[in-house]
Design a protein around this motif. Structure first.
Motif, PDB file in Angstrom:
ATOM      1  N   ARG A 156      -3.651   8.338  -8.683  1.00 35.42           N
ATOM      2  CA  ARG A 156      -3.663   7.437  -7.531  1.00 35.42           C
ATOM      3  C   ARG A 156      -5.064   7.301  -6.945  1.00 35.42           C
ATOM      4  O   ARG A 156      -5.425   6.245  -6.409  1.00 35.42           O
ATOM      5  N   ALA A 166       0.815  -1.211   0.000  1.00 34.85           N
ATOM      6  CA  ALA A 166       0.000   0.000   0.000  1.00 34.85           C
ATOM      7  C   ALA A 166       0.850   1.264   0.000  1.00 34.85           C
ATOM      8  O   ALA A 166       0.428   2.309  -0.505  1.00 34.85           O
ATOM      9  N   ASP A 209      -8.463  -0.921  -7.209  1.00 34.39           N
ATOM     10  CA  ASP A 209      -7.870  -2.045  -6.471  1.00 34.39           C
ATOM     11  C   ASP A 209      -8.834  -2.689  -5.486  1.00 34.39           C
ATOM     12  O   ASP A 209      -8.502  -3.720  -4.888  1.00 34.39           O
ATOM     13  N   THR A 223      -6.562   3.555  -6.496  1.00 33.43           N
ATOM     14  CA  THR A 223      -6.968   3.034  -5.190  1.00 33.43           C
ATOM     15  C   THR A 223      -8.367   2.426  -5.254  1.00 33.43           C
ATOM     16  O   THR A 223      -8.624   1.349  -4.695  1.00 33.43           O
TER      17      THR A 223
END
Length: 391
Positions: free
Chosen positions: A263, A192, A270, A267
């Motif tokens: 990002r 992470a 995912d 995120t």
């Protein structure tokens, strides 16, 4: 307290001063050193049981027997006037300690833990635990990033090296949680944290993976709680060259704005459910809703930044695709069945295909070859109509 040396052969203990030190005094003959033999000063014998008790106590062999022999020896010494009281007492003390350790050991492996703890304390005192800071590169003594490490050789990141540290964090557990639990924590958090250090994940080579240093049961006992996350080559025979760092310390303002917006979407992407949509439609609908919100935020971040003229147009085209994709993902979030979800998902996914970001990336000076896990390869130019989006 210093102990004086024994008398030498030229000056026996108790002799008068030698002639050259007598000054005006008259010379006197030396006295001889020795002990005359007399049957009346023969020493008392040493008790045999006292000797046996001491030997058994030292060897920690049959400590119960050594304790009993010491007790019997003290009685005999007192009755017979023999020597060996100190031997008997010493044997009893050591035999008693042996008995205690055996009893505790039988209750819970105390002796093994005691020995291990002693080694750990010695290891901690000698500095076995170590720390490598974020941004540092090093070579492992044996060239491997697996197994146990007692120290590393720090080297400049500009040259060849085995690993580059991208994050450190401290575990909060008070008691040792076990190796499997520690590895789970390290695996989850290190993966992470990697894109905070290497924000452009496309610039990380495909043969590079995440590794980590974790506390062992032994180092935990001396206060080690730190997990170190690092990049390393998956092939032990190969190494890294140059730093993989690309964050606020190395990127320009346009690159940083683009990657921070990307990002947000990455995120959300995912968090996709592991099951097929037919098996978990509610889970996929919630995921689509998260992606839709992320696309809204991504578009706002990109529109809110003023890019340099060379990158402004490609980024604006990317934002148009992002907003079109957001509508499809929102429809997928409200789909009544798996087929409807799949139709809107396919349209939304096409609009944020990673190959469509190449033009904007090139204008921003970022890497233009998608990683293999995103279907990368070749010169990075993929399908689409030339518009750009980021996944």
């Amino acid at each position: 307290m210093a102990i004086p040396p024994p008398p030498g052969p030229e000056q026996p203990q108790g002799s008068y001063p030698p002639p050259h030190a007598q000054g005006p005094y008259p010379q006197l003959p030396y006295r001889t050193w020795g002990q005359g033999y007399s049957p009346y000063n023969r020493p008392a014998p040493v008790n045999g049981l006292a000797i046996a008790a001491l030997v058994l106590g030292i060897l920690c062999f049959l400590p119960a027997v050594g304790l009993v022999l010491g007790i019997v020896a003290l009685r005999q010494i007192k009755k017979r006037g023999e020597r060996g009281t100190g031997l008997a007492v010493g044997g009893m003390v050591m035999s008693s300690l042996g008995l205690v350790l055996i009893v505790l050991g039988s209750l819970g492996g105390f002796w093994a833990d005691f020995q291990e703890g002693f080694r750990d304390a010695a290891a901690g005192a000698s500095g076995v635990t170590f720390s490598v800071d974020e941004g540092e590169c090093f070579d492992a003594p044996d060239g491997s990033l697996e197994g146990y490490a007692y120290d590393v050789d720090r080297v400049p990141c500009t040259g060849r090296h085995d690993a580059e540290v991208f994050a450190n964090f401290t575990m909060q557990q008070e008691s040792y949680p076990g190796e499997d639990r520690i590895n789970d924590i390290a695996d989850t958090k290190c993966y992470a944290l990697q894109d905070r250090y290497a924000m452009d994940t496309w610039a990380v080579p495909d043969d590079v993976d995440v590794y980590y240093f974790t506390p062992t049961r032994q180092s935990w006992r001396v206060g080690d709680r730190e997990i170190t996350c690092m990049f390393g080559n998956m092939d032990e025979k190969r190494s890294l060259t140059g730093s993989l760092r690309n964050d606020a310390t190395t990127l320009d303002a346009d690159q940083l704005a683009y990657l921070e917006a990307a990002r947000v979407l990455n995120t959300a992407m995912d968090t996709a459910p592991e099951e097929y949509v037919e098996d978990d439609l509610p889970g996929h609908r919630k995921w689509a809703d998260r992606v839709s919100d992320a696309l809204t935020e991504q578009a706002e971040l990109l529109r809110g930044h003023t890019f340099e003229p060379g990158a402004a147009k490609p980024v604006a085209a990317l934002v148009d695709d992002i907003e079109a994709a957001r509508k499809e993902w929102a429809k997928a979030a409200g789909a009544r069945d798996a087929d409807a979800f799949q139709r809107h998902y396919d349209k939304g996914a096409e609009l944020i295909d990673p190959h469509r970001t190449v033009t904007a990336r090139k204008a921003l000076g970022l890497d233009t070859t998608p990683p293999e896990y995103l279907g990368g390869g070749g010169d990075g130019v993929g399908g689409g109509d030339g518009d750009d989006a980021e996944v």
